[in-house]
Each structure stands twice: as C-alpha cells, then as structure tokens.
Design a protein around this motif. Structure first.
Motif, mmCIF file in Angstrom:
data_model
loop_
_atom_site.group_PDB
_atom_site.id
_atom_site.type_symbol
_atom_site.label_atom_id
_atom_site.label_comp_id
_atom_site.label_asym_id
_atom_site.label_seq_id
_atom_site.Cartn_x
_atom_site.Cartn_y
_atom_site.Cartn_z
ATOM 1 N N GLN A 1 -18.022 55.333 14.765
ATOM 2 C CA GLN A 1 -16.891 56.143 14.304
ATOM 3 C C GLN A 1 -16.087 56.302 15.144
ATOM 4 O O GLN A 1 -14.699 55.880 14.880
ATOM 5 C CB GLN A 1 -17.396 57.717 13.705
ATOM 6 C CG GLN A 1 -18.210 57.815 12.657
ATOM 7 C CD GLN A 1 -18.818 59.054 12.415
ATOM 8 O OE1 GLN A 1 -18.130 60.043 12.628
ATOM 9 N NE2 GLN A 1 -20.136 59.009 11.958
ATOM 10 N N ALA A 2 -16.291 56.488 16.647
ATOM 11 C CA ALA A 2 -15.177 56.351 17.534
ATOM 12 C C ALA A 2 -14.555 54.863 17.690
ATOM 13 O O ALA A 2 -13.329 54.683 18.030
ATOM 14 C CB ALA A 2 -15.922 56.790 18.880
ATOM 15 N N ALA B 1 -6.336 49.962 17.719
ATOM 16 C CA ALA B 1 -4.673 50.025 18.287
ATOM 17 C C ALA B 1 -3.772 49.017 17.126
ATOM 18 O O ALA B 1 -2.664 49.347 17.005
ATOM 19 C CB ALA B 1 -4.856 48.858 19.461
ATOM 20 N N ASP B 2 -4.515 48.444 16.317
ATOM 21 C CA ASP B 2 -3.596 47.708 15.093
ATOM 22 C C ASP B 2 -3.439 48.386 13.753
ATOM 23 O O ASP B 2 -3.015 48.126 12.755
ATOM 24 C CB ASP B 2 -4.396 46.476 14.599
ATOM 25 C CG ASP B 2 -5.646 46.510 14.141
ATOM 26 O OD1 ASP B 2 -6.434 47.662 14.263
ATOM 27 O OD2 ASP B 2 -5.960 45.489 13.541
ATOM 28 N N ARG B 3 -3.597 49.779 14.039
ATOM 29 C CA ARG B 3 -3.330 50.769 12.573
ATOM 30 C C ARG B 3 -1.834 50.946 12.642
ATOM 31 O O ARG B 3 -1.056 51.028 13.652
ATOM 32 C CB ARG B 3 -3.972 52.248 12.917
ATOM 33 C CG ARG B 3 -5.370 52.218 13.267
ATOM 34 C CD ARG B 3 -6.094 52.008 11.863
ATOM 35 N NE ARG B 3 -7.412 52.197 12.037
ATOM 36 C CZ ARG B 3 -8.387 51.911 11.423
ATOM 37 N NH1 ARG B 3 -8.232 51.499 10.178
ATOM 38 N NH2 ARG B 3 -9.818 52.114 11.708
ATOM 39 N N GLN C 1 0.919 52.839 21.380
ATOM 40 C CA GLN C 1 0.209 52.718 22.583
ATOM 41 C C GLN C 1 -0.988 51.891 22.556
ATOM 42 O O GLN C 1 -2.056 52.182 22.774
ATOM 43 C CB GLN C 1 -0.140 54.098 23.198
ATOM 44 C CG GLN C 1 0.961 55.080 23.425
ATOM 45 C CD GLN C 1 0.844 56.223 23.903
ATOM 46 O OE1 GLN C 1 0.476 57.067 23.041
ATOM 47 N NE2 GLN C 1 0.959 56.553 25.098
ATOM 48 N N HIS C 2 -0.734 50.438 22.060
ATOM 49 C CA HIS C 2 -1.735 49.717 21.912
ATOM 50 C C HIS C 2 -2.892 49.395 22.998
ATOM 51 O O HIS C 2 -4.074 49.322 22.870
ATOM 52 C CB HIS C 2 -1.232 48.274 21.538
ATOM 53 C CG HIS C 2 -0.263 48.236 20.475
ATOM 54 N ND1 HIS C 2 -0.877 48.347 18.994
ATOM 55 C CD2 HIS C 2 1.001 48.271 20.286
ATOM 56 C CE1 HIS C 2 0.046 48.422 18.190
ATOM 57 N NE2 HIS C 2 1.311 48.500 18.799
ATOM 58 N N GLN D 1 -11.040 51.588 23.017
ATOM 59 C CA GLN D 1 -12.056 51.020 21.993
ATOM 60 C C GLN D 1 -13.111 50.268 22.979
ATOM 61 O O GLN D 1 -14.202 49.996 22.446
ATOM 62 C CB GLN D 1 -11.515 50.464 20.915
ATOM 63 C CG GLN D 1 -12.209 49.778 19.771
ATOM 64 C CD GLN D 1 -11.626 48.846 18.982
ATOM 65 O OE1 GLN D 1 -10.892 47.789 19.190
ATOM 66 N NE2 GLN D 1 -11.682 49.178 17.650
ATOM 67 N N GLU D 2 -12.499 49.541 23.765
ATOM 68 C CA GLU D 2 -13.298 48.511 24.527
ATOM 69 C C GLU D 2 -14.464 49.362 25.353
ATOM 70 O O GLU D 2 -15.857 49.032 25.374
ATOM 71 C CB GLU D 2 -12.619 47.747 25.539
ATOM 72 C CG GLU D 2 -13.453 47.011 26.334
ATOM 73 C CD GLU D 2 -12.767 45.690 27.297
ATOM 74 O OE1 GLU D 2 -13.340 45.275 28.052
ATOM 75 O OE2 GLU D 2 -11.460 45.784 27.007
ATOM 76 N N MET D 3 -14.388 50.377 25.795
ATOM 77 C CA MET D 3 -15.170 51.046 26.674
ATOM 78 C C MET D 3 -16.242 51.860 25.559
ATOM 79 O O MET D 3 -17.402 51.886 25.886
ATOM 80 C CB MET D 3 -14.416 52.348 27.038
ATOM 81 C CG MET D 3 -15.476 53.392 28.060
ATOM 82 S SD MET D 3 -15.683 54.966 27.316
ATOM 83 C CE MET D 3 -14.276 55.676 26.339
ATOM 84 N N LEU D 4 -15.876 52.264 24.163
ATOM 85 C CA LEU D 4 -16.775 52.701 23.310
ATOM 86 C C LEU D 4 -17.591 51.717 22.820
ATOM 87 O O LEU D 4 -18.870 51.701 22.650
ATOM 88 C CB LEU D 4 -16.034 53.115 22.148
ATOM 89 C CG LEU D 4 -15.272 54.749 22.648
ATOM 90 C CD1 LEU D 4 -14.169 54.803 21.480
ATOM 91 C CD2 LEU D 4 -16.176 55.826 22.752
#
Length: 172
Positions: free
Chosen positions: A83-84, A90-92, A97-98, A105-108
């Motif tokens: 979910q996170a 970032a493409d929403r 603030q991409h 996202q990468e960390m998650l």
C-alpha cells in the motif's frame, strides 16, 4: 506522509492511490476458495459490482488479480508495504515533488524485498517480490478504467458521495 511533501502533493498521492489501496485492503478479506469478499457478516461477490454498474472489462481482470494476489499468502506487513509503495507513486496527476516521492517509493520497495527475503522460508520466496510488483502494475492499469467507469456510473446515478467525487475529479 513525509513532512517534506507539500499538501498538494499529499492530496494528489492520496487521490491517485485510493482505488489501489482499497483493492489491497479488500484482498485481505477475499476468500480465494469461494471468490467472495467476506466483510464480517456481509459477503460480496463480483455480481454485486455488476449490479452497481461496473463493467466486465474492469471486473474480470480485477477478480483475476484478487485470486493471484491472495494466492501469494501475503503477511499483513507485506500488504502494508504494498500500500505504501502504491501511495508513493511520483507519476500521479498533480504531483510536483517527483524525486522526493521516488526516493520514498524506492526505500519502501527495498524494505518489502528485504522483508520477504528475511521472513519467508519457502523455496519460491524469490518470486514473491516480482509477483507483488506485477500485481501493483496491474492495479495501476485498472485504476484508470475504474475512474472512467465511476464517471459513467455518476452520469447514470448522480447521487455519488462528495468523497467519491473528490477522489475521481480530474483536478487536484
């Protein structure tokens, strides 16, 4: 949400991920043997969505996705991390603030992969992360179709709730 994100980006991320997050939560209630969502004393099947006005070209792949995702037998922690990951896309539409969002996202995603590597013992555990990512991609594809169908249903049934109107509105 990270404090470094402006409120407009936070709203855009929440609106953009709403369908996907709801599907992941619903998947936790999905009975893969019966194909029914069991929500306490209430039970829902795909025909309930048909009666609500949704069409097969969304519902057929959605049901297939629920079966595929449930067969992974995900831990609650894996659902939360999914979910996170979905939330921090970032493409929403409306996001500015991409790079900050991409970093989160990468960390998650790395956290999810590490969790799977450490906490799963089955011999095919190396396939779980790619399958989860494929499911996230499928949900992302369905998100747009879901919005189109909601807008169509809204034309037929104009009493859509204000929250739904906000989520599906094209403007941030």
């Amino acid at each position: 949400m990270p404090r470094s994100l402006n409120i407009e980006d936070q709203i855009s991320l929440l609106k953009g991920a709403a369908f996907e997050i709801v599907q992941m939560r619903f998947n936790m209630l999905f009975n893969e043997e019966t194909g029914i969502w069991e929500c306490g004393s209430r039970k829902y099947c795909i025909n309930d969505a048909v009666r609500a006005g949704f069409q097969a070209h969304l519902l057929d792949p959605l049901l297939k996705l629920h079966f595929s995702l449930r067969r992974l037998h995900l831990h609650d922690e894996e659902y939360v991390l999914m979910q996170a990951i979905s939330l921090f896309s970032a493409d929403r539409p409306g996001v500015t603030q991409h790079s900050v969002i991409d970093q989160h996202q990468e960390m998650l995603a790395l956290t999810l992969k590490t969790y799977i590597d450490i906490n799963r013992s089955d011999p095919n555990k190396h396939l779980v992360f790619p399958k989860i990512m494929a499911c996230l991609t499928e949900m992302r594809t369905m998100n747009e179709e879901h919005t189109k169908q909601i807008l169509k249903i809204q034309d037929i049934q104009p009493d859509v709730s204000p929250l739904m109107l906000e989520i599906i509105s094209k403007h941030s």
